[in-house]
Design a protein around this motif. Structure first.
Motif, mmCIF file in Angstrom:
data_model
loop_
_atom_site.group_PDB
_atom_site.id
_atom_site.type_symbol
_atom_site.label_atom_id
_atom_site.label_comp_id
_atom_site.label_asym_id
_atom_site.label_seq_id
_atom_site.Cartn_x
_atom_site.Cartn_y
_atom_site.Cartn_z
ATOM 1 N N ALA A 296 -21.891 -16.582 -40.415
ATOM 2 C CA ALA A 296 -20.885 -16.942 -39.284
ATOM 3 C C ALA A 296 -21.940 -17.965 -38.570
ATOM 4 C CB ALA A 296 -21.056 -15.171 -38.211
ATOM 5 N N GLU B 109 -13.704 -22.202 -34.334
ATOM 6 C CA GLU B 109 -14.505 -20.841 -33.762
ATOM 7 C C GLU B 109 -14.033 -20.132 -35.541
ATOM 8 O OE1 GLU B 109 -12.923 -17.407 -31.028
ATOM 9 O OE2 GLU B 109 -12.934 -19.166 -30.717
ATOM 10 N N ASN B 110 -14.853 -18.931 -35.569
ATOM 11 C CA ASN B 110 -14.414 -18.276 -37.051
ATOM 12 C C ASN B 110 -14.774 -18.468 -38.144
ATOM 13 O OD1 ASN B 110 -13.341 -15.868 -34.838
ATOM 14 N ND2 ASN B 110 -11.811 -16.445 -34.344
#
Length: 160
Positions: A93, A101-102
């Motif tokens: 991550a 993001e993500n």
């Protein structure tokens, strides 16, 4: 079929990133924990399971800026207790502003400290990722951990 019904897929992107994985299995800064041990008295720990949250930095310094975290689990799947018998499944991550993001890479493979893991997917910026992560142990931390240089090579389709 008319040409208006044909969709083209955008070009794939490639990424190559070198990071340092800080694998700390003992001491105050431990970033993995054993959650299961073999129940049959097996002396080589066949069947042991550990959960990890390893930090990935841009340098050997474990206190350096964290670029990503390798979060997942590994279990001893080799009855002969070979070091390569630890099977890993994890999500890498990414943090910070470099990737949206993500954004994660999903990886799996044998051995924590050397060899290759396969990149079998991804999310966010790394949608449909595939490739490899090579690992090389560069430092041993006196029985409480190791530092591995990892090289991520992947292709992905960020707009899929």
């Amino acid at each position: 079929m008319s040409s208006s019904n044909i969709e083209t897929s955008p070009a794939e992107n490639e990424v190559q990133v070198i990071l340092f994985l800080h694998h700390t299995y003992g001491g105050a800064g431990k970033n993995q924990v054993d959650v299961a041990r073999a129940q049959d008295g097996d002396s080589n720990s066949f069947g042991a399971v550990a959960v990890n949250d390893w930090q990935l930095t841009g340098s050997l310094d474990p206190n350096g800026q964290v670029i990503a975290r390798a979060q997942g689990m590994h279990f001893l799947a080799d009855r002969n207790s070979q070091p390569s018998g630890w099977f890993n499944i994890l999500a890498i991550a990414f943090q910070g502003d470099r990737f949206k993001e993500n954004s994660t890479l999903i990886a799996a493979g044998l051995n924590v400290t050397e060899g290759l893991w396969a990149i079998i997917g991804g999310t966010g910026e790394f949608t449909n990722a595939r490739g490899t992560i090579s690992k090389e142990k560069v430092e041993n931390n006196n029985g409480v951990g190791d530092i591995m240089k990892i090289t991520i090579k992947a292709t992905y389709n960020p707009s899929a």
